[in-house]
Design an enzyme around this catalytic site. Structure first.
Site, PDB file in Angstrom:
ATOM      1  N   THR A  50       5.083   2.644   6.055  1.00  0.00           N
ATOM      2  CA  THR A  50       3.695   2.249   6.317  1.00  0.00           C
ATOM      3  C   THR A  50       3.047   3.289   7.206  1.00  0.00           C
ATOM      4  O   THR A  50       3.675   3.781   8.154  1.00  0.00           O
ATOM      5  CB  THR A  50       3.547   0.868   6.998  1.00  0.00           C
ATOM      6  OG1 THR A  50       2.203   0.751   7.500  1.00  0.00           O
ATOM      7  CG2 THR A  50       4.492   0.648   8.154  1.00  0.00           C
TER       8      THR A  50
ATOM      9  N   ASP B 133       0.879   2.601   9.168  1.00  0.00           N
ATOM     10  CA  ASP B 133       0.528   1.914  10.420  1.00  0.00           C
ATOM     11  C   ASP B 133       1.597   2.053  11.502  1.00  0.00           C
ATOM     12  O   ASP B 133       1.327   1.815  12.669  1.00  0.00           O
ATOM     13  CB  ASP B 133       0.309   0.416  10.159  1.00  0.00           C
ATOM     14  CG  ASP B 133      -0.863   0.159   9.228  1.00  0.00           C
ATOM     15  OD1 ASP B 133      -1.661   1.092   9.018  1.00  0.00           O
ATOM     16  OD2 ASP B 133      -0.972  -0.959   8.708  1.00  0.00           O
TER      17      ASP B 133
ATOM     18  N   ARG C 266      -4.415 -16.919 -13.386  1.00  0.00           N
ATOM     19  CA  ARG C 266      -5.658 -17.590 -13.773  1.00  0.00           C
ATOM     20  C   ARG C 266      -5.308 -18.937 -14.397  1.00  0.00           C
ATOM     21  O   ARG C 266      -4.508 -19.017 -15.327  1.00  0.00           O
ATOM     22  CB  ARG C 266      -6.382 -16.695 -14.777  1.00  0.00           C
ATOM     23  CG  ARG C 266      -7.671 -17.255 -15.297  1.00  0.00           C
ATOM     24  CD  ARG C 266      -8.824 -17.074 -14.369  1.00  0.00           C
ATOM     25  NE  ARG C 266      -9.490 -15.796 -14.545  1.00  0.00           N
ATOM     26  CZ  ARG C 266     -10.626 -15.472 -13.948  1.00  0.00           C
ATOM     27  NH1 ARG C 266     -11.203 -16.341 -13.144  1.00  0.00           N
ATOM     28  NH2 ARG C 266     -11.176 -14.309 -14.149  1.00  0.00           N
TER      29      ARG C 266
ATOM     30  N   ASP D 120       5.730  -4.258   6.059  1.00  0.00           N
ATOM     31  CA  ASP D 120       6.185  -5.576   6.507  1.00  0.00           C
ATOM     32  C   ASP D 120       6.110  -6.624   5.399  1.00  0.00           C
ATOM     33  O   ASP D 120       7.042  -7.411   5.222  1.00  0.00           O
ATOM     34  CB  ASP D 120       5.441  -6.027   7.766  1.00  0.00           C
ATOM     35  CG  ASP D 120       3.946  -6.166   7.558  1.00  0.00           C
ATOM     36  OD1 ASP D 120       3.397  -5.408   6.742  1.00  0.00           O
ATOM     37  OD2 ASP D 120       3.329  -7.023   8.209  1.00  0.00           O
TER      38      ASP D 120
ATOM     39  N   ARG E 247      -4.551  -2.453  11.089  1.00  0.00           N
ATOM     40  CA  ARG E 247      -5.054  -3.837  11.107  1.00  0.00           C
ATOM     41  C   ARG E 247      -4.620  -4.575  12.357  1.00  0.00           C
ATOM     42  O   ARG E 247      -5.403  -5.230  13.020  1.00  0.00           O
ATOM     43  CB  ARG E 247      -4.515  -4.606   9.888  1.00  0.00           C
ATOM     44  CG  ARG E 247      -5.105  -4.136   8.604  1.00  0.00           C
ATOM     45  CD  ARG E 247      -4.449  -4.817   7.456  1.00  0.00           C
ATOM     46  NE  ARG E 247      -3.079  -4.352   7.282  1.00  0.00           N
ATOM     47  CZ  ARG E 247      -2.325  -4.654   6.254  1.00  0.00           C
ATOM     48  NH1 ARG E 247      -2.792  -5.426   5.316  1.00  0.00           N
ATOM     49  NH2 ARG E 247      -1.099  -4.189   6.151  1.00  0.00           N
TER      50      ARG E 247
ATOM     51  N   GLY F  98       0.830  -1.203   0.000  1.00  0.00           N
ATOM     52  CA  GLY F  98       0.000   0.000   0.000  1.00  0.00           C
ATOM     53  C   GLY F  98       0.861   1.248   0.000  1.00  0.00           C
ATOM     54  O   GLY F  98       1.938   1.258   0.581  1.00  0.00           O
TER      55      GLY F  98
ATOM     56  N   ASP G  89       4.033   0.117  12.228  1.00  0.00           N
ATOM     57  CA  ASP G  89       4.090  -1.128  13.011  1.00  0.00           C
ATOM     58  C   ASP G  89       5.356  -1.954  12.763  1.00  0.00           C
ATOM     59  O   ASP G  89       5.376  -3.155  13.009  1.00  0.00           O
ATOM     60  CB  ASP G  89       2.833  -1.972  12.751  1.00  0.00           C
ATOM     61  CG  ASP G  89       2.646  -2.311  11.275  1.00  0.00           C
ATOM     62  OD1 ASP G  89       3.519  -1.956  10.463  1.00  0.00           O
ATOM     63  OD2 ASP G  89       1.615  -2.928  10.941  1.00  0.00           O
TER      64      ASP G  89
HETATM   65  O1  F6P Z   1      -0.919  -1.323   5.887  1.00  0.00           O
HETATM   66  C1  F6P Z   1      -1.382  -0.118   5.449  1.00  0.00           C
HETATM   67  C2  F6P Z   1      -2.877  -0.132   5.290  1.00  0.00           C
HETATM   68  O2  F6P Z   1      -3.253   1.171   4.956  1.00  0.00           O
HETATM   69  C3  F6P Z   1      -3.657  -0.647   6.504  1.00  0.00           C
HETATM   70  O3  F6P Z   1      -3.748   0.277   7.529  1.00  0.00           O
HETATM   71  C4  F6P Z   1      -4.957  -1.030   5.871  1.00  0.00           C
HETATM   72  O4  F6P Z   1      -5.628  -2.024   6.592  1.00  0.00           O
HETATM   73  C5  F6P Z   1      -4.536  -1.558   4.549  1.00  0.00           C
HETATM   74  O5  F6P Z   1      -3.288  -0.978   4.240  1.00  0.00           O
HETATM   75  C6  F6P Z   1      -5.514  -1.290   3.438  1.00  0.00           C
HETATM   76  O6  F6P Z   1      -5.092  -1.960   2.319  1.00  0.00           O
HETATM   77  P1  F6P Z   1      -5.712  -1.726   0.866  1.00  0.00           P
HETATM   78  O7  F6P Z   1      -5.221  -0.413   0.371  1.00  0.00           O
HETATM   79  O8  F6P Z   1      -5.187  -2.865   0.078  1.00  0.00           O
HETATM   80  O9  F6P Z   1      -7.203  -1.737   1.027  1.00  0.00           O
END
Ligand code: F6P
Length: 368
Positions: free
Chosen positions: A151, A153, A96, A129, A197, A19, A155
């Site tokens: 990130t 997050d 696929r 991660d 998450r 992400g 984390d």
């Molecule tokens: O890890 C970063 C994050 O933004 C999380 O906080 C969130 O749960 C996730 O990515 C969302 O992922 P996506 O963009 O794939 O929906």
């Protein structure tokens, strides 16, 4: 590899995986300019590793030169000029099958091979991660890699902070602040769902700064009745509205499964809590999900500067032969830590941390 055994570097590559987070472009710019300063060539790989596996990505060359001009004026831009994907793990790419079902195929050897063909002496992999785990596995297969921690997050254990986090906190704090006036005007309970998450860093920091009454995070399982009690207590003291901040990965203490779907995406906890709190208190209750707003747009100054420092440090690591490492902020210094340690486990909010204690002293409930 030690500095003395490092072959002369001529060409490096950069990719962004997983992400996006505000600050990716600042890392790309800093790493590119620092590498050009060393006299190296720099290649950009599109959409994680897809650019190495596919000649063209969306009609553009999968791998292309990053020149000073290509990275001009991008420090403040959100997103990533290289593109990214959360579905590009070369160790298990979705394909696929002839019968129409989806399977997975390991194309990691092709990545290593392709980097050799392109004479890439080191890859700067910018990711969270998941992406750093992939980078570590590729390093173990012989690809010279440096990781840069990204990130919203926050984390990743090996670094005090990841870039993107402070921007997300800023956005979330602003949103929580805006909810106060409308919540108070209508005497409502507002439940706002934030990203996070596995960890509650965004919810905790922005909930504290934004004046939330209840903060629910994955690290502290909640009891619905404690939340309801907090709302009632506020009502009794004539503060007839409440702001509840909930991390998407929060869970109740009764052992119920979290709100993740089969693909690991989270959603639904704010709606559910709002319905439960509304039913229990009889108060008008509303929910909202801040979602990707937390990841979009321009990085704040802190994240720009951290991202620039990380990008330049990654180039210093390559110059010094410190491969298989991740750059990390530790105190005021940027250090290189072994990638293996960096992806070992997540940095969770310690329930007895000073931040949590501070929030409790201010009357914030964690629903426990
Ligand atoms: O890890 C970063 C994050 O933004 C999380 O906080 C969130 O749960 C996730 O990515 C969302 O992922 P996506 O963009 O794939 O929906």
């Amino acid at each position: 590899m030690t500095a003395s055994s490092l072959p002369q570097v001529r060409r490096i590559a950069i990719n962004t995986g997983g992400g996006d987070a505000p600050g990716l472009n600042a890392v790309i710019r800093a790493a590119t300019l620092a590498a050009l300063h060393e006299g190296w060539e720099v290649l950009g790989i599109r959409r994680g590793y897809m650019g190495l596996l596919e000649g063209d990505v969306d009609g553009e060359p999968g791998v292309f030169p990053l020149t000073a001009n290509a990275v001009r004026g991008i420090t403040h831009l959100g997103g990533t000029i290289l593109g990214t994907t959360t579905r590009g793990n070369p160790f298990g790419l979705e394909v696929r099958q002839p019968d129409g079902t989806w399977g997975r195929v390991d194309r990691s050897d092709e990545i290593v091979q392709r980097c050799r063909e392109l004479e890439i002496d080191a890859l700067i992999a910018i990711g969270g991660d998941g992406s750093l785990n992939i980078a570590h596995a590729l390093y173990q297969k012989g690809l010279p890699v440096i990781g840069v921690p990204k990130t919203i997050d926050n984390d990743l254990r090996a670094t005090d902070v990841t870039f993107g986090f402070q921007t997300a906190v800023e956005v979330a704090t602003d949103a929580i602040g805006r909810l106060h006036s409308t919540a108070e005007a209508h005497q409502r309970v507002m439940v706002v769902q934030l990203m996070g998450r596995h960890t509650g860093w965004i919810a905790l920091q922005s909930g504290l700064a934004g004046g939330a009454d209840v903060i629910l995070i994955p690290e502290i399982p909640y009891h619905l009745d404690r939340i309801v009690e907090k709302v009632r207590e506020r009502d009794r003291s004539r503060r007839r509205f409440s702001i509840i901040v909930v991390a998407e990965g929060a869970r109740s203490a009764d052992g119920e499964a979290s709100f993740a779907d089969a693909s690991g995406r989270y959603g639904g906890i704010a709606d559910r809590l709002a319905a439960e709190i509304g039913a229990a208190t009889g108060k008008e209750t509303r929910s909202l999900v801040l979602g990707h707003i937390q990841r979009g747009g321009e990085p704040i100054a802190y994240d720009r500067s951290l991202a620039l420092r990380f990008g330049a440090a990654a180039v210093r690591c390559i110059r010094e032969g410190s491969l298989g490492t991740m750059v990390a902020l530790q105190g005021n210094d940027i250090r290189a830590v072994p990638l293996g340690d960096a992806v070992h486990d997540l940095k969770r909010v310690p329930p007895d941390s000073e931040l949590v204690t501070t929030a409790r002293q201010l009357g914030v409930s964690f629903g426990d």
